[in-house]
Design an enzyme around this catalytic site. Structure first.
Site, PDB file in Angstrom:
ATOM      1  CE  LYS A   1     -12.109 -86.728  14.646  1.00  0.00           C
ATOM      2  NZ  LYS A   1     -12.350 -86.369  13.412  1.00  0.00           N
TER       3      LYS A   1
HETATM    4  O1  G3P Z   1     -12.089 -84.996  10.696  1.00  0.00           O
HETATM    5  C1  G3P Z   1     -10.687 -84.715  10.586  1.00  0.00           C
HETATM    6  C2  G3P Z   1     -10.344 -83.727   8.695  1.00  0.00           C
HETATM    7  O2  G3P Z   1     -10.570 -85.316   7.863  1.00  0.00           O
HETATM    8  C3  G3P Z   1     -10.620 -83.229   7.580  1.00  0.00           C
HETATM    9  O3  G3P Z   1     -11.012 -82.599   6.675  1.00  0.00           O
HETATM   10  O4  G3P Z   1     -10.180 -82.135   4.799  1.00  0.00           O
HETATM   11  O5  G3P Z   1     -12.086 -81.011   6.375  1.00  0.00           O
HETATM   12  O6  G3P Z   1      -9.380 -81.229   6.148  1.00  0.00           O
HETATM   13  P1  G3P Z   1     -10.555 -82.047   5.802  1.00  0.00           P
END
Ligand code: G3P
Length: 224
Positions: A87
């Site tokens: 990633k």
């Molecule tokens: O893995 C990246 C993403 O899904 C993060 O989500 O909830 O931290 O905006 P969030």
């Protein structure tokens, strides 16, 4: 649409795997930190532990931001297990590293994508997955799901193979909307996945089926 779980919690990954509908896992440095996983050795071991639970792609994010260091770190991650997907952030160096890994046949996930232009760059570099963060766009009064739709149109126009991995999914409606649009993958918190199971009419219907079955069985016994 593939279901990935967006966590570094082994307990949650196991729970999602036990549901029988899990296709992969995404992690990020914040999620690893949340589980208290620090230090290269522990981080590397944790990725292997995740790969041993789930038979599907597991995104492992590089910390480096310079191109050479990104490539070195990504190669170390990719060597851990065949299911590891490197990633990389949507930066100039990240996109350059995606191209490097694509040429070597190593899977990549381009993260922190917030615009169609960024998604186009990721596809051109040969990313396996692109991760538009829909929840974080919603948080700043921009329609995250609309971005998925835009990227779907662009990728379909030119036949890009990069899979749209809807990230920063916050609730079950996000999952449904992504499926309607044709996202290839949704990576979700466990809470959003399990919420899909619930409907009050299912619960009421099952209760009635079981009650009717019990009543009929009791009547049969009574009539003997
Ligand atoms: O893995 C990246 C993403 O899904 C993060 O989500 O909830 O931290 O905006 P969030």
């Amino acid at each position: 649409m593939k279901f990935f779980i967006d966590t570094a919690s082994l307990a949650q990954i196991k729970e999602a795997q036990d549901l029988g509908i899990l296709d992969g896992v995404t992690t990020n440095p914040s999620l690893m930190a949340k589980e208290g996983i620090t230090g290269t050795d522990r981080v590397m071991k944790h990725y292997v532990d995740i790969c041993n639970i789930v038979d599907g792609d597991v995104s492992a994010e590089v910390i480096a931001t310079e191109y050479d260091a990104m490539v070195r770190e990504g190669e170390d991650l990719a060597a851990l297990h065949p299911n590891i997907t490197v990633k990389l952030p949507m930066t100039r160096n990240g996109v350059k590293a995606i191209k490097y890994f694509a040429d070597k046949g190593i899977k990549t996930n381009c993260t922190l994508v917030f615009s169609a232009g960024q998604a186009l760059l990721a596809a051109k570099a040969g990313a396996t997955y692109v991760s538009p963060f829909i929840g974080r766009l919603d948080d700043v009064s921009t329609d995250g799901v609309q971005l998925i739709e835009q990227i779907r149109t662009i990728y379909d126009n030119y036949g890009y193979n990069t899979q749209i991995l809807a990230a920063s999914v916050r609730h079950p409606m996000h999952i449904i909307q992504c499926a309607e649009i044709g996202a290839d993958v949704a990576t979700c918190p466990l809470s959003a996945i399990v919420a899909l199971f619930d409907h009050p009419l299912t619960a009421i219907g099952l209760e009635k089926f079981l009650a009717d079955h019990k009543k009929a069985a009791q009547q049969q016994v009574a009539s003997k």
